[in-house]
Design a protein around this motif. Sequence first.
Motif, PDB file in Angstrom:
ATOM      1  N   ILE A   1       0.875  -1.185   0.075  1.00 49.94           N
ATOM      2  CA  ILE A   1      -0.235   0.045   0.127  1.00 49.94           C
ATOM      3  C   ILE A   1       0.960   1.200  -0.145  1.00 49.94           C
ATOM      4  N   LEU A   2       1.981   1.189   0.753  1.00 52.80           N
ATOM      5  CA  LEU A   2       2.696   2.246   0.959  1.00 52.80           C
ATOM      6  C   LEU A   2       3.334   2.595  -0.384  1.00 52.80           C
ATOM      7  N   GLY A   3       3.653   1.741  -1.357  1.00 50.22           N
ATOM      8  CA  GLY A   3       4.149   1.856  -2.636  1.00 50.22           C
ATOM      9  C   GLY A   3       3.118   2.864  -3.517  1.00 50.22           C
ATOM     10  N   LYS A   4       2.046   2.437  -3.251  1.00 48.05           N
ATOM     11  CA  LYS A   4       0.798   3.077  -4.089  1.00 48.05           C
ATOM     12  C   LYS A   4       0.433   4.332  -3.635  1.00 48.05           C
ATOM     13  N   ILE A   5       0.174   4.485  -2.226  1.00 50.38           N
ATOM     14  CA  ILE A   5      -0.459   5.799  -2.041  1.00 50.38           C
ATOM     15  C   ILE A   5       0.377   6.704  -0.829  1.00 50.38           C
ATOM     16  N   GLY A   6       1.478   6.232  -0.437  1.00 49.50           N
ATOM     17  CA  GLY A   6       2.485   6.840   0.357  1.00 49.50           C
ATOM     18  C   GLY A   6       2.210   6.443   1.700  1.00 49.50           C
ATOM     19  N   ALA A   7       3.111   7.081   2.454  1.00 51.53           N
ATOM     20  CA  ALA A   7       3.101   6.855   4.043  1.00 51.53           C
ATOM     21  C   ALA A   7       1.788   7.391   4.601  1.00 51.53           C
ATOM     22  N   ALA A   8       1.602   8.736   4.483  1.00 53.95           N
ATOM     23  CA  ALA A   8       0.078   9.224   5.207  1.00 53.95           C
ATOM     24  C   ALA A   8      -0.889   8.427   4.717  1.00 53.95           C
ATOM     25  N   GLY A   9      -1.231   8.116   3.536  1.00 52.90           N
ATOM     26  CA  GLY A   9      -2.323   7.113   3.281  1.00 52.90           C
ATOM     27  C   GLY A   9      -2.252   5.999   3.785  1.00 52.90           C
ATOM     28  N   THR A  10      -1.186   5.262   3.705  1.00 52.23           N
ATOM     29  CA  THR A  10      -0.945   3.915   4.439  1.00 52.23           C
ATOM     30  C   THR A  10      -1.425   4.150   5.762  1.00 52.23           C
ATOM     31  N   LEU A  11      -0.899   5.072   6.451  1.00 56.01           N
ATOM     32  CA  LEU A  11      -1.201   4.939   8.022  1.00 56.01           C
ATOM     33  C   LEU A  11      -2.639   5.443   8.116  1.00 56.01           C
ATOM     34  N   GLY A  12      -3.571   6.171   7.180  1.00 53.73           N
ATOM     35  CA  GLY A  12      -4.483   6.303   7.400  1.00 53.73           C
ATOM     36  C   GLY A  12      -5.561   5.115   6.996  1.00 53.73           C
ATOM     37  N   VAL A  13      -4.894   4.301   6.265  1.00 51.83           N
ATOM     38  CA  VAL A  13      -5.683   2.714   6.155  1.00 51.83           C
ATOM     39  C   VAL A  13      -5.579   2.235   7.659  1.00 51.83           C
ATOM     40  N   GLY A  14      -4.421   2.264   8.099  1.00 48.68           N
ATOM     41  CA  GLY A  14      -4.005   1.751   9.462  1.00 48.68           C
ATOM     42  C   GLY A  14      -5.253   2.274  10.459  1.00 48.68           C
ATOM     43  N   VAL A  15      -5.485   3.681  10.335  1.00 46.69           N
ATOM     44  CA  VAL A  15      -6.384   4.070  11.484  1.00 46.69           C
ATOM     45  C   VAL A  15      -7.698   3.143  11.069  1.00 46.69           C
ATOM     46  N   GLY A  16      -8.316   3.032   9.817  1.00 48.15           N
ATOM     47  CA  GLY A  16      -9.354   2.585   9.822  1.00 48.15           C
ATOM     48  C   GLY A  16      -9.369   1.015  10.248  1.00 48.15           C
ATOM     49  N   LEU A  17      -8.254   0.353  10.107  1.00 46.67           N
ATOM     50  CA  LEU A  17      -8.216  -1.028  10.489  1.00 46.67           C
ATOM     51  C   LEU A  17      -8.225  -1.066  12.183  1.00 46.67           C
ATOM     52  N   ARG A  18      -7.433  -0.210  12.772  1.00 43.28           N
ATOM     53  CA  ARG A  18      -7.411  -0.070  14.210  1.00 43.28           C
ATOM     54  C   ARG A  18      -8.859   0.177  14.829  1.00 43.28           C
ATOM     55  N   VAL A  19      -9.641   1.023  14.072  1.00 44.09           N
ATOM     56  CA  VAL A  19     -11.159   1.097  14.690  1.00 44.09           C
ATOM     57  C   VAL A  19     -11.758  -0.129  14.354  1.00 44.09           C
ATOM     58  N   LEU A  20     -11.604  -0.709  13.271  1.00 43.64           N
ATOM     59  CA  LEU A  20     -12.348  -2.026  13.032  1.00 43.64           C
ATOM     60  C   LEU A  20     -11.798  -3.225  14.174  1.00 43.64           C
ATOM     61  N   ILE A  21     -10.617  -3.061  14.560  1.00 44.10           N
ATOM     62  CA  ILE A  21     -10.191  -3.912  15.761  1.00 44.10           C
ATOM     63  C   ILE A  21     -10.791  -3.491  16.752  1.00 44.10           C
ATOM     64  N   ALA A  22     -10.880  -2.623  17.186  1.00 42.89           N
ATOM     65  CA  ALA A  22     -11.606  -1.904  18.408  1.00 42.89           C
ATOM     66  C   ALA A  22     -12.996  -2.624  18.558  1.00 42.89           C
ATOM     67  N   PHE A  23     -13.650  -2.443  17.512  1.00 40.38           N
ATOM     68  CA  PHE A  23     -15.167  -3.073  17.529  1.00 40.38           C
ATOM     69  C   PHE A  23     -15.328  -4.478  17.667  1.00 40.38           C
ATOM     70  N   SER A  24     -14.149  -4.969  17.260  1.00 38.47           N
ATOM     71  CA  SER A  24     -14.135  -6.472  17.047  1.00 38.47           C
ATOM     72  C   SER A  24     -14.116  -6.992  18.538  1.00 38.47           C
ATOM     73  N   TRP A  25     -13.819  -6.422  19.449  1.00 41.21           N
ATOM     74  CA  TRP A  25     -13.465  -6.641  20.983  1.00 41.21           C
ATOM     75  C   TRP A  25     -14.832  -6.869  21.620  1.00 41.21           C
ATOM     76  N   ILE A  26     -15.791  -6.319  21.057  1.00 42.07           N
ATOM     77  CA  ILE A  26     -17.220  -6.461  21.482  1.00 42.07           C
ATOM     78  C   ILE A  26     -17.660  -7.855  21.217  1.00 42.07           C
ATOM     79  N   PHE A  27     -17.492  -8.300  20.295  1.00 45.27           N
ATOM     80  CA  PHE A  27     -17.817  -9.741  20.005  1.00 45.27           C
ATOM     81  C   PHE A  27     -16.941 -10.874  20.325  1.00 45.27           C
ATOM     82  N   VAL A  28     -15.889 -10.754  21.481  1.00 48.91           N
ATOM     83  CA  VAL A  28     -15.258 -11.936  21.833  1.00 48.91           C
ATOM     84  C   VAL A  28     -16.019 -12.136  23.166  1.00 48.91           C
ATOM     85  N   PRO A  29     -16.087 -13.602  23.034  1.00 47.58           N
ATOM     86  CA  PRO A  29     -16.863 -14.127  24.057  1.00 47.58           C
ATOM     87  C   PRO A  29     -16.367 -13.712  25.681  1.00 47.58           C
ATOM     88  N   SER A  30     -17.350 -13.830  26.473  1.00 47.50           N
ATOM     89  CA  SER A  30     -16.849 -13.369  28.010  1.00 47.50           C
ATOM     90  C   SER A  30     -16.318 -14.510  28.507  1.00 47.50           C
TER      91      SER A  30
END
Length: 259
Positions: free
Chosen positions: A225-254
Amino acid sequence: MTVARSSIWEHLMGDVDPAQATGPLGAYCFMTGFIDAVSFSAIFVWCGFQTGNFLQLALALARLFEGPRGTRDTTFHRADQQALTSLISFNIGAFIGRIGDRVGPLKRIWLVAGTLIQAVFTMAAAIAIWKSGQASIADDRGDPSWTNVLTFVGIAFMSVSLGVQGIVGKRLNTQFGTTIVLTTVWVELMSDPRLFQIRKAVVTRDHKLIAAVSLFVGGFIGRAILGKIGAAGTLGVGVGLRVLIAFSWIFVPSKPVSR
């Protein structure tokens, strides 16, 4: 409505079962590779692997005593400055992650909030790198792409995000370890007495393999991804991924209630 809100709050305040958190923890390992691909491609410094950065500072100090007086290299090289920035920032992030000890390291609300905190720091890094106006990929180790103040800010925020991630992962006490450093994971994997029992699932082996493969894939995809859209854009994608991971914790069994 009140009952529903109470139920949601109780769910968020409940403890997750770390044994059932393979998905989010594997994603954490992925993010380690993803973010380190960005920093290493630009400055040849890992924002997550602090052993190398710490040793690099030792070499920089030793360099002060090489050769006769008057000819010694007393310059604080930019690469050493970047390594020090990453090391300090990573530990600040790990210290911030101690908030989870007050909330409860297994509580679902902390795992969601802690991952969102990582996303905020990653977003700050993306903005800093974007505003810096510098290139994303260096051609030579002696000529890093990032040299101005804003890129140092970006390095700091990337390292802080991984520091928070490391302590969140560590407190869960699973086979994934910190989700940052895989040296211990490799040693434990190679020493696992059931390493070659391939006909059945072995958690102590399989989860370590998932951690290693996830980090590798994260680095591969991050660089692509870095080679296509640069470091800032790649980190922006990383932000989105981290948000998805954050909400995935809601579905982890107790965590099972002990009786």
